[in-house]
Scaffold this motif. Structure first.
Motif, PDB file in Angstrom:
ATOM      1  N   GLN A 182       0.843  -1.186   0.000  1.00 47.12           N
ATOM      2  CA  GLN A 182       0.000   0.000   0.000  1.00 47.12           C
ATOM      3  C   GLN A 182       0.882   1.242   0.000  1.00 47.12           C
ATOM      4  O   GLN A 182       1.725   1.422   0.878  1.00 47.12           O
ATOM      5  N   THR A 219       1.346   4.952   0.748  1.00 47.47           N
ATOM      6  CA  THR A 219       0.740   6.031   1.530  1.00 47.47           C
ATOM      7  C   THR A 219       1.514   7.312   1.226  1.00 47.47           C
ATOM      8  O   THR A 219       1.534   7.766   0.092  1.00 47.47           O
ATOM      9  N   GLU A 247      -2.669   4.247   6.766  1.00 53.19           N
ATOM     10  CA  GLU A 247      -1.657   3.710   7.678  1.00 53.19           C
ATOM     11  C   GLU A 247      -2.311   2.856   8.762  1.00 53.19           C
ATOM     12  O   GLU A 247      -1.850   1.748   9.079  1.00 53.19           O
ATOM     13  N   ILE A 277       3.885  -1.167   3.763  1.00 51.17           N
ATOM     14  CA  ILE A 277       3.409   0.188   3.490  1.00 51.17           C
ATOM     15  C   ILE A 277       4.594   1.014   3.001  1.00 51.17           C
ATOM     16  O   ILE A 277       5.612   1.110   3.695  1.00 51.17           O
ATOM     17  N   GLN A 287       6.043   4.623   1.989  1.00 53.36           N
ATOM     18  CA  GLN A 287       5.806   6.031   2.300  1.00 53.36           C
ATOM     19  C   GLN A 287       6.733   6.916   1.456  1.00 53.36           C
ATOM     20  O   GLN A 287       7.861   7.173   1.834  1.00 53.36           O
ATOM     21  N   HIS A 321       7.287  -1.136   6.876  1.00 59.57           N
ATOM     22  CA  HIS A 321       7.299   0.184   6.239  1.00 59.57           C
ATOM     23  C   HIS A 321       8.585   0.370   5.436  1.00 59.57           C
ATOM     24  O   HIS A 321       9.654  -0.085   5.848  1.00 59.57           O
TER      25      HIS A 321
END
Length: 321
Positions: free
Chosen positions: A168, A170, A192, A211, A213, A284
């Motif tokens: 994902q 973000t 998140e 995730i 970023q 992350h």
């Protein structure tokens, strides 16, 4: 002996520094099926191209393939044919339940069950948070609910196979907040939270979640945001805009292009996560300009989450991923 988190961080840093394990890239068209959303431009377009060139069977999705994104769809198709890549373009509007269901079904039928989802589609409409509920709804429907819609579409088959990967996208703005980007930041904070929860909930099924970023990069995202701001400002009566004149003037600063590293860095980071062995993927990946403060914050929030899991949920399989 270093703890698992240190090992993961070291492995991730090595991969993102360019040490992509070439031996694990795939003969053309033999790799896992990956579906990437938001591929008309920017990170999504670059990510779809990178996966296809690495031998993945790639489904590149975007909304309105027959309209405003027709040229982008044709360009991706032309590239795939010219380079002999396994890349299929499918229309998916992540803000629409029916479009997601139909597009996912087409992808599974034409290419195969989705093994990796890269959920990247997103919009940003920088306006004062108190000025337009309609703009806020559009951002949340696309960014937050869109990410969840796609996860809901692919997860049943992943659970059945007891494996899969959710990536994902973000933003740095999923950890802090920038004025005039209140709706966008809210959508990324929500992603998140939701995908952190999904990481724990899907772990017993063998499904991993990372995730990504990104920091600030110059892509067509800002060009699209400027178009959307103009569209909403045309709908808002001047008397409603008047109290926010200073705020609206500052929108131009947000939308101004500034020199940044190449956005291919994010596509490379996403591909690197996919190429990592199961069990070694980080929760992350913070990549890009101005991101040095995020890894310690991510680590601290992970510690709090895992402690809360121990204290309240008491599910051994969920505690430490």
């Amino acid at each position: 002996m270093p703890d698992r988190r240190t090992v993961l961080r070291s492995a991730t840093a090595a991969v993102l520094a360019g040490a992509l394990p070439k031996g694990r890239l795939h003969a053309q068209g033999t790799g896992p099926v990956v579906l990437v959303t938001g591929t008309s431009s920017g990170f999504g377009r670059l990510t779809a191209e990178s996966f296809a060139r690495a031998g993945y069977r790639t489904v590149a999705t975007m909304r309105n393939v027959g309209g405003e994104n027709a040229e982008a769809a044709r360009a991706l198709g032309h590239m795939a044919r010219a380079e002999g890549l396994e890349l299929t373009v499918i229309d998916i509007d992540v803000s629409d339940d029916a479009s997601v269901a139909e597009g996912h079904a087409r992808a599974a039928a034409q290419v195969g069950p989705v093994e990796i989802l890269v959920s990247n589609a997103g919009v940003g409409i920088p306006l004062p948070a108190a000025l337009s509920m309609e703009a806020t709804r559009e951002v949340m429907e696309t960014n937050f609910y869109g990410g969840l819609r796609m996860a809901h579409a692919v997860l049943p088959a992943m659970r059945e196979r007891e494996r899969g990967l959710l990536i994902q996208v973000t933003s740095a703005l999923g950890r802090y907040t920038l004025p005039l980007y209140g709706a966008y930041c809210a959508s990324k904070h929500a992603l998140e939270a939701a995908f952190t929860a999904l990481a724990y909930e899907m772990h017993p099924f063998g499904i991993e979640t990372t995730i990504v970023q990104p920091g600030g990069y110059d892509t067509r995202f800002k060009e699209n945001a400027a178009r959307d701001v103009a569209r909403y400002r045309d709908r808002i009566p001047p008397e409603r805009q008047a109290p926010y004149a200073d705020h609206l003037d500052a929108v131009g600063n947000i939308l101004a292009n500034t020199p940044t590293p190449p956005p291919q860095q994010i596509a490379d980071a996403i591909l690197a996560v996919a190429e990592m062995p199961r069990g070694a993927r980080p929760r992350h990946v913070a990549e890009g300009p101005g991101m040095s403060d995020l890894p310690p914050l991510n680590d601290r929030l992970r510690e709090v989450t895992e402690q809360s899991t121990r204290n309240y949920l008491r599910r051994p399989g969920w505690i430490t991923l």
